[in-house]
Scaffold this motif. Structure first.
Motif, PDB file in Angstrom:
ATOM      1  N   ALA A  15      26.701  41.813  27.216  1.00 18.29           N
ATOM      2  CA  ALA A  15      25.775  40.593  26.728  1.00 18.29           C
ATOM      3  C   ALA A  15      25.416  40.526  25.337  1.00 18.29           C
ATOM      4  N   ILE A  16      25.365  41.718  24.670  1.00 17.83           N
ATOM      5  CA  ILE A  16      25.057  41.761  23.245  1.00 17.83           C
ATOM      6  C   ILE A  16      26.592  41.105  22.389  1.00 17.83           C
ATOM      7  N   THR A  17      27.654  41.265  23.032  1.00 20.38           N
ATOM      8  CA  THR A  17      28.608  40.799  22.312  1.00 20.38           C
ATOM      9  C   THR A  17      28.880  39.260  22.471  1.00 20.38           C
ATOM     10  N   ARG A  18      28.039  38.659  23.410  1.00 27.92           N
ATOM     11  CA  ARG A  18      28.115  37.406  23.683  1.00 27.92           C
ATOM     12  C   ARG A  18      26.859  36.575  22.973  1.00 27.92           C
ATOM     13  N   PHE A  19      25.764  37.345  23.015  1.00 25.81           N
ATOM     14  CA  PHE A  19      24.535  36.511  22.585  1.00 25.81           C
ATOM     15  C   PHE A  19      23.643  37.064  21.448  1.00 25.81           C
ATOM     16  N   ALA A  20      23.957  38.274  21.008  1.00 26.49           N
ATOM     17  CA  ALA A  20      23.183  38.812  19.907  1.00 26.49           C
ATOM     18  C   ALA A  20      23.478  38.635  18.720  1.00 26.49           C
ATOM     19  N   PRO A  21      22.796  38.708  17.656  1.00 27.38           N
ATOM     20  CA  PRO A  21      22.741  38.238  16.239  1.00 27.38           C
ATOM     21  C   PRO A  21      24.259  38.711  15.762  1.00 27.38           C
ATOM     22  N   ALA A  22      24.838  38.561  14.699  1.00 30.25           N
ATOM     23  CA  ALA A  22      26.048  38.923  14.326  1.00 30.25           C
ATOM     24  C   ALA A  22      26.287  40.172  14.132  1.00 30.25           C
ATOM     25  N   GLY A  23      25.120  40.929  13.144  1.00 31.97           N
ATOM     26  CA  GLY A  23      24.958  42.117  12.696  1.00 31.97           C
ATOM     27  C   GLY A  23      25.159  43.023  13.787  1.00 31.97           C
ATOM     28  N   LEU A  24      24.588  42.778  14.870  1.00 27.85           N
ATOM     29  CA  LEU A  24      24.457  44.031  16.052  1.00 27.85           C
ATOM     30  C   LEU A  24      25.713  43.775  16.965  1.00 27.85           C
ATOM     31  N   SER A  25      26.254  42.456  16.792  1.00 25.39           N
ATOM     32  CA  SER A  25      27.567  42.628  17.700  1.00 25.39           C
ATOM     33  C   SER A  25      28.717  42.885  16.973  1.00 25.39           C
ATOM     34  N   ALA A  26      28.489  42.791  15.552  1.00 27.47           N
ATOM     35  CA  ALA A  26      29.685  43.629  14.667  1.00 27.47           C
ATOM     36  C   ALA A  26      29.896  44.948  14.853  1.00 27.47           C
ATOM     37  N   ASP A  63      37.645  38.341  24.530  1.00 25.08           N
ATOM     38  CA  ASP A  63      37.203  36.814  25.136  1.00 25.08           C
ATOM     39  C   ASP A  63      36.027  36.850  25.662  1.00 25.08           C
ATOM     40  N   PRO A  64      34.860  36.527  24.632  1.00 27.17           N
ATOM     41  CA  PRO A  64      33.447  36.423  25.437  1.00 27.17           C
ATOM     42  C   PRO A  64      33.359  35.422  26.491  1.00 27.17           C
ATOM     43  N   GLY A  82      45.408  28.131  29.528  1.00 27.15           N
ATOM     44  CA  GLY A  82      45.965  28.927  29.006  1.00 27.15           C
ATOM     45  C   GLY A  82      45.879  29.018  27.396  1.00 27.15           C
ATOM     46  N   SER A  83      44.717  28.526  26.872  1.00 25.24           N
ATOM     47  CA  SER A  83      44.703  28.540  25.467  1.00 25.24           C
ATOM     48  C   SER A  83      44.480  29.895  24.743  1.00 25.24           C
ATOM     49  N   THR A  84      44.941  30.136  23.624  1.00 25.38           N
ATOM     50  CA  THR A  84      44.536  31.225  22.969  1.00 25.38           C
ATOM     51  C   THR A  84      43.368  31.517  22.471  1.00 25.38           C
ATOM     52  N   VAL A  85      42.696  32.501  22.613  1.00 25.95           N
ATOM     53  CA  VAL A  85      41.316  33.036  22.236  1.00 25.95           C
ATOM     54  C   VAL A  85      41.471  33.815  20.954  1.00 25.95           C
ATOM     55  N   THR A  86      40.393  33.853  20.288  1.00 33.35           N
ATOM     56  CA  THR A  86      40.232  34.458  18.770  1.00 33.35           C
ATOM     57  C   THR A  86      39.457  35.530  18.871  1.00 33.35           C
ATOM     58  N   ALA A  87      39.967  36.630  18.600  1.00 27.56           N
ATOM     59  CA  ALA A  87      39.287  37.892  18.406  1.00 27.56           C
ATOM     60  C   ALA A  87      39.585  38.459  17.022  1.00 27.56           C
ATOM     61  N   ASN A  88      38.491  39.307  16.672  1.00 26.85           N
ATOM     62  CA  ASN A  88      38.599  40.058  15.158  1.00 26.85           C
ATOM     63  C   ASN A  88      39.896  41.012  15.263  1.00 26.85           C
ATOM     64  N   PRO A  89      40.736  40.923  14.223  1.00 27.39           N
ATOM     65  CA  PRO A  89      41.759  41.732  14.132  1.00 27.39           C
ATOM     66  C   PRO A  89      41.479  42.974  13.937  1.00 27.39           C
ATOM     67  N   GLU A  90      40.510  43.585  13.315  1.00 22.83           N
ATOM     68  CA  GLU A  90      39.849  44.801  13.320  1.00 22.83           C
ATOM     69  C   GLU A  90      39.442  45.594  14.546  1.00 22.83           C
ATOM     70  N   LEU A 140      44.581  40.733  26.277  1.00 22.84           N
ATOM     71  CA  LEU A 140      45.140  41.146  24.855  1.00 22.84           C
ATOM     72  C   LEU A 140      46.099  40.080  24.661  1.00 22.84           C
ATOM     73  N   LEU A 141      46.944  39.859  25.574  1.00 19.99           N
ATOM     74  CA  LEU A 141      47.824  38.923  25.223  1.00 19.99           C
ATOM     75  C   LEU A 141      47.595  37.543  24.961  1.00 19.99           C
ATOM     76  N   THR A 142      46.330  37.253  25.227  1.00 19.63           N
ATOM     77  CA  THR A 142      46.025  35.754  24.926  1.00 19.63           C
ATOM     78  C   THR A 142      45.585  35.490  23.575  1.00 19.63           C
ATOM     79  N   VAL A 143      45.359  36.774  22.697  1.00 17.03           N
ATOM     80  CA  VAL A 143      44.638  36.647  21.357  1.00 17.03           C
ATOM     81  C   VAL A 143      45.760  36.113  20.328  1.00 17.03           C
ATOM     82  N   GLY A 144      46.932  36.374  20.891  1.00 19.27           N
ATOM     83  CA  GLY A 144      48.168  35.720  19.728  1.00 19.27           C
ATOM     84  C   GLY A 144      48.156  36.841  18.649  1.00 19.27           C
ATOM     85  N   SER A 145      47.935  38.138  19.061  1.00 22.95           N
ATOM     86  CA  SER A 145      48.203  39.168  17.931  1.00 22.95           C
ATOM     87  C   SER A 145      49.488  39.754  17.696  1.00 22.95           C
ATOM     88  N   GLU A 146      50.001  39.430  16.583  1.00 22.21           N
ATOM     89  CA  GLU A 146      51.544  39.963  16.542  1.00 22.21           C
ATOM     90  C   GLU A 146      51.506  41.625  16.519  1.00 22.21           C
TER      91      GLU A 146
END
Length: 305
Positions: A15-26, A63-64, A82-90, A140-146
């Motif tokens: 829930a934090i990853t979906r709704f919390a402020p950016a600093g906390l979810s980071a 994928d939140p 089947g769209s690609t989702v975006t995730a933080n590379p780190e 993991l395969l949906t994020v399009g990470s090489e």
């Protein structure tokens, strides 16, 4: 080490990853947090519920939109085509550090626990933790990470997961995730991933072999075996194999890599003409000869023979 506590904790973190402020979810998505998460989850002394719920957190980070608690998840591929989702590379990089250890858990060759079933026995059962690992790979395969795609190829992860698909022919939850993995590979922009699924994993060849043995085989040293003295049942993965096969044909119309591979397999052409085409015709309700549909003002459908 209560499974209920693990689940509640994971739900809170998701829930934090979906709704919390950016600093906390980071903080939760940081590589250091991911590293600590897997360090605890992969300890031999910890119950498997720790790993299952840790992977739920990772799935939410990737994928939140996806809710993956309980027996099944409420998000599916069709909702986003089947769209690609975006995730933080780190974040992805942090997860890949533990990928090798995760994949080792998919090995069922040394497990001895046995589960009797109505059709025979499972030795061992797949288990929630292995199913969750497969679900994690599918997301993991949906994020399009090489980087993720390269790691999965290097570790032969998809090949192992495909083997599980055929080793557990009645686990439809598993089949669903593997189908998504196969389609993600085929739809990937990476030709190396497409080549991997078609050539290294020989998935088309495995489809053809499965179609030659539509009932559960005895004496194969596989985890799933039929009951003695009973007629072996039909395997339960044919519907998924049919959908994947039709997807292969659809993608082959616009993808030269897939098209050339299919054209080079004579058995595939024969099977497509003699089996798959007929199966598709049987499944096409608009061609059924049992009757026609009449729509009444009361919005009731009547079928006349």
């Amino acid at each position: 080490d209560s499974p209920e506590v693990h689940t509640n904790t994971a739900e809170t973190l998701c829930a934090i990853t979906r709704f919390a402020p950016a600093g906390l979810s980071a903080k939760i998505s940081s590589p250091s947090f991911i590293g600590r998460l897997f360090s605890h989850a992969l300890e031999d002394s910890r119950p498997k519920s720790v790993l299952v719920n840790s992977l739920s957190i990772c799935i939410s980070l990737l994928d939140p939109r996806r809710i993956s608690f309980g027996a099944y998840h409420s998000y599916n591929r069709q909702m986003t085509n089947g769209s690609t989702v975006t995730a933080n590379p780190e974040t992805i990089e942090g997860m890949l550090e533990s990928l090798g250890d995760l994949l080792k858990l998919l090995d069922v060759s040394s497990a001895e626990n046995l589960l009797p079933t109505t059709y025979g026995k499972l030795q061992p059962p797949l288990g929630k933790h292995r199913l969750k690992i497969v679900e994690f790979i599918s997301v993991l395969l949906t994020v399009g990470s090489e980087a993720a795609e390269k790691k999965l190829i290097d570790y032969e992860a998809v090949q192992r997961i495909i083997n599980l698909f055929f080793e557990y022919p009645y686990n439809n939850f598993l089949h669903h995730h593997v189908e998504n993995i196969i389609i993600s590979c085929l739809e990937s922009k990476s030709s190396s991933l497409q080549e991997h699924i078609l050539r290294d994993c020989d998935f088309v060849g495995k489809i053809i072999q499965a179609e030659k043995h539509l009932t559960l085989e005895a004496g194969t040293n596989k985890p799933t075996s039929p009951a003695e003295g009973k007629s072996p049942p039909r395997i339960g993965s044919i519907g998924h194999l049919t959908r994947i096969s039709n997807k292969l044909i659809q993608l082959g119309n616009t993808n030269s890599v897939i098209q050339e591979h299919l054209q080079g397999i004579s058995e595939w052409t024969d099977w497509y003409m003699n089996v798959l085409s007929n199966r598709n015709a049987v499944g096409n309700v608009s061609q059924w000869a049992c009757g026609y549909v009449v729509f009444l003002d009361l919005h009731v459908f009547l079928f006349h023979g």
